[in-house]
Design a protein around this motif. Structure first.
Motif, PDB file in Angstrom:
ATOM      1  N   THR A  55       9.292   3.142   5.161  1.00 29.53           N
ATOM      2  CA  THR A  55       8.438   3.995   4.242  1.00 29.53           C
ATOM      3  C   THR A  55       9.440   4.378   3.115  1.00 29.53           C
ATOM      4  OG1 THR A  55       7.152   4.656   6.095  1.00 29.53           O
ATOM      5  CG2 THR A  55       7.222   6.032   4.030  1.00 29.53           C
ATOM      6  N   VAL A  56       9.024   4.058   1.798  1.00 24.71           N
ATOM      7  CA  VAL A  56       9.482   4.686   0.550  1.00 24.71           C
ATOM      8  C   VAL A  56       8.635   5.797   0.086  1.00 24.71           C
ATOM      9  CG1 VAL A  56      10.194   4.217  -1.499  1.00 24.71           C
ATOM     10  CG2 VAL A  56      10.492   2.315   0.315  1.00 24.71           C
ATOM     11  N   LEU A  57       9.184   7.241  -0.261  1.00 28.83           N
ATOM     12  CA  LEU A  57       8.569   7.948  -0.862  1.00 28.83           C
ATOM     13  C   LEU A  57       9.031   8.098  -2.521  1.00 28.83           C
ATOM     14  CD1 LEU A  57       9.225  11.005   1.732  1.00 28.83           C
ATOM     15  CD2 LEU A  57       7.289   9.385   1.625  1.00 28.83           C
ATOM     16  N   SER A  58       7.901   8.234  -3.231  1.00 30.69           N
ATOM     17  CA  SER A  58       8.214   8.260  -4.643  1.00 30.69           C
ATOM     18  C   SER A  58       7.772   9.782  -5.111  1.00 30.69           C
ATOM     19  CB  SER A  58       7.321   7.095  -5.350  1.00 30.69           C
ATOM     20  OG  SER A  58       7.727   6.024  -4.689  1.00 30.69           O
ATOM     21  N   LEU A  59       8.691  10.315  -5.950  1.00 38.02           N
ATOM     22  CA  LEU A  59       8.255  11.569  -6.382  1.00 38.02           C
ATOM     23  C   LEU A  59       7.113  11.221  -7.764  1.00 38.02           C
ATOM     24  CD1 LEU A  59      11.846  12.908  -7.391  1.00 38.02           C
ATOM     25  CD2 LEU A  59      10.024  13.813  -5.469  1.00 38.02           C
ATOM     26  N   GLY A  60       6.428  12.186  -7.812  1.00 38.87           N
ATOM     27  CA  GLY A  60       5.399  12.164  -8.933  1.00 38.87           C
ATOM     28  C   GLY A  60       3.850  11.460  -8.746  1.00 38.87           C
ATOM     29  N   ILE A  61       4.031  10.849  -7.114  1.00 35.90           N
ATOM     30  CA  ILE A  61       2.675  10.057  -7.143  1.00 35.90           C
ATOM     31  C   ILE A  61       2.138  10.918  -5.803  1.00 35.90           C
ATOM     32  CG2 ILE A  61       2.043   8.016  -5.771  1.00 35.90           C
ATOM     33  CD1 ILE A  61       4.554   6.530  -7.080  1.00 35.90           C
ATOM     34  N   ASP A  85      -0.221  11.675  -2.401  1.00 33.99           N
ATOM     35  CA  ASP A  85      -0.400  10.969  -1.038  1.00 33.99           C
ATOM     36  C   ASP A  85      -1.959  10.509  -1.227  1.00 33.99           C
ATOM     37  OD1 ASP A  85       2.447  11.241  -0.430  1.00 33.99           O
ATOM     38  OD2 ASP A  85       1.790  13.024   0.767  1.00 33.99           O
TER      39      ASP A  85
END
Length: 78
Positions: A4-10, A12
């Motif tokens: 799992t890769v978390l991205s800032l500004g996107i 959920d």
């Protein structure tokens, strides 16, 4: 979880991944509800025994530590 890769500004968004096509189904949700439930291995032999129902009920209470024995009463502060 490791992939799992978390991205800032996107934001959920919920996804249903239990079905092949990703579409929600009530039957799958119902099955998921019981996935984590555990079964007691001795429940079937207790209820299938030829003992009177009150003895079967008492045995299940004893197995699940629900009998109001002296130690359980002491733990409850009685």
């Amino acid at each position: 979880m490791q992939s799992t890769v978390l991205s800032l500004g996107i934001r959920d968004s919920p996804r249903w991944r239990m079905t092949e096509n990703g579409v929600f189904s009530v039957s799958m949700a119902y099955r998921m509800f019981f996935m984590a439930s555990t079964r007691f291995a001795y429940a079937k032999p207790i209820w299938k025994s030829k003992a009177p129902p009150r003895c079967k009920f008492f045995m299940c209470l004893a197995v699940y530590h629900r009998c109001l024995t002296a130690d359980n009463l002491r733990r409850r502060g009685w």
